[in-house]
Scaffold this active site. Structure first.
Site, PDB file in Angstrom:
ATOM      1  N   LYS A  13      -6.951   3.829  -1.604  1.00 30.98           N
ATOM      2  CA  LYS A  13      -6.205   3.212  -2.720  1.00 30.98           C
ATOM      3  C   LYS A  13      -6.008   1.718  -2.438  1.00 30.98           C
ATOM      4  O   LYS A  13      -6.856   1.097  -1.795  1.00 30.98           O
ATOM      5  CB  LYS A  13      -4.866   3.920  -2.938  1.00 30.98           C
ATOM      6  N   HIS A 102     -10.620   8.448 -11.368  1.00 33.09           N
ATOM      7  CA  HIS A 102      -9.400   8.856 -10.650  1.00 33.09           C
ATOM      8  C   HIS A 102      -8.234   8.846 -11.645  1.00 33.09           C
ATOM      9  O   HIS A 102      -8.162   7.998 -12.524  1.00 33.09           O
ATOM     10  CB  HIS A 102      -9.134   7.887  -9.490  1.00 33.09           C
TER      11      HIS A 102
HETATM   12  C1  PEP Z   1      -5.943  10.669  -4.206  1.00 31.82           C
HETATM   13  O1  PEP Z   1      -5.528   9.540  -4.327  1.00 31.82           O
HETATM   14  O2  PEP Z   1      -7.081  10.932  -4.609  1.00 31.82           O
HETATM   15  C2  PEP Z   1      -5.096  11.678  -3.573  1.00 31.82           C
HETATM   16  C3  PEP Z   1      -5.499  12.915  -3.572  1.00 31.82           C
HETATM   17  O3  PEP Z   1      -3.905  11.236  -3.011  1.00 31.82           O
HETATM   18  P1  PEP Z   1      -2.918  12.076  -2.048  1.00 31.82           P
HETATM   19  O4  PEP Z   1      -3.767  12.787  -1.040  1.00 31.82           O
HETATM   20  O5  PEP Z   1      -2.035  11.042  -1.447  1.00 31.82           O
HETATM   21  O6  PEP Z   1      -2.180  13.043  -2.919  1.00 31.82           O
END
Ligand code: PEP
Length: 258
Positions: A13, A102
């Protein structure tokens, strides 16, 4: 027993810095090396922010960890698209994969199914392997529309790119209510939707449906990865928060190697 090779992908991210990334990569290299041959059975990938892609690719070197981007432009080539990054550019800085659709991009940046499908096509056209994210919000789950939402998101790509295109990428089922919340789908909940996705694609092409890798994403961590990955239609994970900690990510890879 299926023959699909698991993948564990980290979505960094908008986190990191040159110093933090270097330390994370060092930890990944050491941790994965300590797993030995077990990691040969798992594809590993990290997706840093755009500006760090080249540096991270360089630092990962021959570690076997691939590099992907978190987004790309729906247009290919070069052009007057201020602020956008084309698939060819991602290839040039060492990416093999790219995340498309996403839920944060869908919710915060207005990416609709049609744009996501165009990005999926752009990824393939530029030699990148797309990871298509699909998933329902809590409201949609509570309303009983999980299947309808996921079907709509998958169908949009089939309609725009054809079913064969799905066979050239991966899908990540990421229930929005489980992303960054610490609330994971149970293995049974994940399996149900993964099987649904595979079934939906099988209506078009059973061979592609059988070989397509469907990752689970949503608060995956070392402590829950093993039971999620044990589900017959779960082929690894797309990991957000836990991918920023080398030890956690390595443990998740180890869970996929079992
Ligand atoms: C993501 O950002 O794709 C995700 C699954 O985040 P997290 O594992 O923090 O829930």
């Amino acid at each position: 027993m299926n023959t699909r090779r698991p993948m564990v992908a980290g979505n960094w991210k908008m986190y990191g810095s040159h110093a933090a990334n270097a330390a994370l990569v060092e930890g990944l290299r050491e941790g994965l090396a300590s797993l030995g041959a077990a990691t040969d059975a798992v594809d590993t990938l990290v997706c840093p922010p755009f500006v760090y892609l080249a540096a991270v690719a360089g630092q990962l070197g021959d570690s076997g960890v691939a590099v992907g981007a978190q987004n790309l432009c729906a247009e290919t080539g070069q052009g007057a698209y201020t602020g956008e990054i084309a698939g060819q550019m991602l290839r040039e800085v060492g990416c093999s994969h790219v995340i498309v659709g996403h839920s944060e991009r869908r919710a915060l940046y207005g990416e609709n199914d049609e744009l996501v499908a165009r990005k999926y096509a752009a990824a393939l056209a530029t030699g990148l392997t797309p990871i298509l994210c699909v998933g329902e919000t809590l409201q949609e789950r509570d309303a009983g529309s999980t299947s309808a939402v996921v079907a709509r998101q998958v169908d949009a790509v089939i309609a725009h790119c054809g079913v064969a295109a799905l066979g050239r990428g991966l899908i990540a089922y990421e229930p929005v209510w489980a992303i960054g919340t610490g609330r994971t789908a149970t293995p049974t909940q994940a399996q149900e939707v993964h099987a649904f996705i595979r079934g939906r694609i099988a209506e078009h092409d059973a061979i592609i449906a059988g070989s397509l890798r469907v990752l689970y994403g949503g608060s995956v961590k070392a402590g829950n990865a093993r039971e999620l990955f044990a589900m017959p239609d779960v082929d690894g994970g797309l990991v957000g928060g836990a991918s920023l900690k080398a030890e956690e990510f390595v443990a998740i890879v180890a869970a996929a190697a079992v």
